[in-house]
Structure formats: C-alpha cells, structure tokens
Write a protein that holds these residues in place. Sequence first.
Motif, short mmCIF file in Angstrom:
data_model
loop_
_atom_site.label_atom_id
_atom_site.label_comp_id
_atom_site.label_asym_id
_atom_site.label_seq_id
_atom_site.Cartn_x
_atom_site.Cartn_y
_atom_site.Cartn_z
N TYR A 35 0.84 -1.20 0.00
CA TYR A 35 0.00 0.00 0.00
C TYR A 35 0.88 1.26 0.00
O TYR A 35 0.62 2.20 -0.76
CB TYR A 35 -0.93 -0.01 1.21
N LEU A 36 1.91 1.27 0.82
CA LEU A 36 2.81 2.43 0.86
C LEU A 36 3.51 2.64 -0.48
O LEU A 36 3.87 3.75 -0.84
CB LEU A 36 3.84 2.28 1.97
N GLY A 37 3.72 1.54 -1.23
CA GLY A 37 4.40 1.63 -2.52
C GLY A 37 3.62 2.40 -3.57
O GLY A 37 4.18 2.82 -4.58
N PHE A 38 2.31 2.60 -3.37
CA PHE A 38 1.51 3.37 -4.32
C PHE A 38 1.78 4.87 -4.24
O PHE A 38 1.38 5.62 -5.12
CB PHE A 38 0.01 3.15 -4.07
N PHE A 39 2.43 5.32 -3.19
CA PHE A 39 2.64 6.74 -2.95
C PHE A 39 4.11 7.12 -3.12
O PHE A 39 4.99 6.26 -3.09
CB PHE A 39 2.17 7.10 -1.53
N SER A 40 4.33 8.39 -3.26
CA SER A 40 5.71 8.86 -3.36
C SER A 40 6.42 8.61 -2.03
O SER A 40 5.78 8.60 -0.97
CB SER A 40 5.74 10.36 -3.69
N PRO A 41 7.73 8.40 -2.06
CA PRO A 41 8.46 8.17 -0.81
C PRO A 41 8.32 9.33 0.19
O PRO A 41 8.25 9.10 1.39
CB PRO A 41 9.92 8.04 -1.26
N GLU A 42 8.22 10.55 -0.31
CA GLU A 42 8.08 11.71 0.57
C GLU A 42 6.73 11.70 1.29
O GLU A 42 6.65 11.98 2.48
CB GLU A 42 8.24 13.01 -0.22
N ALA A 43 5.66 11.34 0.57
CA ALA A 43 4.33 11.30 1.17
C ALA A 43 4.24 10.19 2.22
O ALA A 43 3.69 10.39 3.31
CB ALA A 43 3.26 11.10 0.10
N ALA A 44 4.78 9.03 1.89
CA ALA A 44 4.76 7.91 2.85
C ALA A 44 5.58 8.25 4.09
O ALA A 44 5.15 7.99 5.22
CB ALA A 44 5.29 6.65 2.19
N ALA A 45 6.75 8.83 3.90
CA ALA A 45 7.61 9.18 5.04
C ALA A 45 6.95 10.22 5.94
O ALA A 45 7.07 10.16 7.16
CB ALA A 45 8.96 9.70 4.54
N ALA A 46 6.23 11.17 5.35
CA ALA A 46 5.57 12.21 6.14
C ALA A 46 4.52 11.61 7.05
O ALA A 46 4.43 11.95 8.23
CB ALA A 46 4.95 13.26 5.22
N VAL A 47 3.71 10.69 6.53
CA VAL A 47 2.66 10.07 7.33
C VAL A 47 3.26 9.18 8.41
O VAL A 47 2.84 9.20 9.56
CB VAL A 47 1.70 9.26 6.43
N LEU A 48 4.28 8.40 8.06
CA LEU A 48 4.91 7.49 9.03
C LEU A 48 5.64 8.25 10.13
O LEU A 48 5.56 7.89 11.30
CB LEU A 48 5.87 6.54 8.32
N SER A 49 6.34 9.31 9.78
CA SER A 49 7.09 10.05 10.80
C SER A 49 6.15 10.81 11.73
O SER A 49 6.44 10.97 12.91
CB SER A 49 8.10 11.00 10.16
N GLU A 50 5.00 11.25 11.22
CA GLU A 50 4.04 11.96 12.07
C GLU A 50 3.52 11.05 13.18
O GLU A 50 3.44 11.44 14.34
CB GLU A 50 2.86 12.45 11.22
N ALA A 51 3.17 9.82 12.85
CA ALA A 51 2.67 8.87 13.85
C ALA A 51 3.76 8.52 14.86
O ALA A 51 3.51 8.45 16.06
CB ALA A 51 2.16 7.61 13.17
N THR A 52 4.97 8.31 14.39
CA THR A 52 6.07 7.96 15.28
C THR A 52 6.41 9.12 16.20
O THR A 52 6.67 8.93 17.38
CB THR A 52 7.32 7.57 14.45
N ASN A 53 6.41 10.35 15.67
CA ASN A 53 6.74 11.51 16.49
C ASN A 53 5.73 11.73 17.59
O ASN A 53 6.08 12.14 18.70
CB ASN A 53 6.86 12.76 15.61
N LYS A 54 4.44 11.46 17.35
CA LYS A 54 3.42 11.61 18.39
C LYS A 54 3.68 10.64 19.53
O LYS A 54 3.58 10.98 20.70
CB LYS A 54 2.03 11.38 17.81
N LYS A 55 4.00 9.41 19.19
CA LYS A 55 4.23 8.39 20.22
C LYS A 55 5.51 8.67 20.99
O LYS A 55 5.58 8.48 22.18
CB LYS A 55 4.26 7.01 19.58
N ARG A 56 6.54 9.12 20.29
CA ARG A 56 7.80 9.43 20.97
C ARG A 56 7.66 10.66 21.85
O ARG A 56 8.29 10.75 22.89
CB ARG A 56 8.91 9.64 19.94
N ALA A 57 6.85 11.62 21.45
CA ALA A 57 6.66 12.84 22.24
C ALA A 57 6.06 12.51 23.60
O ALA A 57 6.37 13.16 24.59
CB ALA A 57 5.78 13.82 21.49
#
Length: 130
Positions: A35-57
């Motif tokens: 599913y992530l492969g359908f999107f640009s690497p930048e778009a996928a990274a933005a969504v993934l890093s947002e979720a990780t940053n919330k949990k790490r915060a």
Amino acid sequence: KKGERGGSLDFAGNPSKHILQQLQRHRSQRLYFEYLGFFSPEAAAAVLSEATNKKRAELRGLRQVLMVAEKPSIAEALANALSSSGGGGSRVRKVRGVSRGIPVFEFAARHMCADGLERKCAIRVTSTIG
C-alpha cells in the motif's frame, strides 16, 4: 480507481492513516508495504514520521527505565502486565530493536524511582536470546 464500498482510492495524495492502521494489524506486513508503494516516498515518510513523532513525544522528557527478560515472550507478557497494572499506564507499543528477533516494548507508567518517589516513567522492556 473505484473502492469496494463505492468510494474512490486516491493514490496521488498521502496514504490514509486509517488504512495504514488496519494493515498494521495483519500478521503479514506485505500488504502494508505494498500500500505504501503506491505513494511517493516523501508522502509515505511524512505520514509514518508523524505517527512515530506523536508516540515518541509522549515518552520524551520522562525518566527512562530499562527491563531485560530472558525471552521475547516473557518481555511482552511483562510489558503488558506492567502497563495495565496500577494507574497512569499507557498502551504498549512494539518497536523493532537492533535485531528483528528481539523486539522492544515501550509504554509510559508510574514507577517507583530510586529516590522513593513514584513518578511517570518511559519504560522499555526487551530480552536476550540464547
């Protein structure tokens, strides 16, 4: 492309957080990464890093506690038991450790510190193998 429920799937934008959460629950991660492969690497990274940053915060700024068990299954059981016992516990999050076979379980909970005071801490439970 037309979705199963009559909606359309837009692969030009960002990955859906809801779909990613549903795919993470599957035993196999293949669909998740396809599913992530359908999107640009930048778009996928933005969504993934947002979720990780919330949990790490949530864990940032708390005292750190590391617990090491003999086996990964014991580490998981220990983390689940400690996160649900007492008050102020959070949901256990499984994080890939240095080795794929040795996961790290993270959560925030109240813990008795060395100075005798009970404080909210970031607790990580991992294990050894062999």
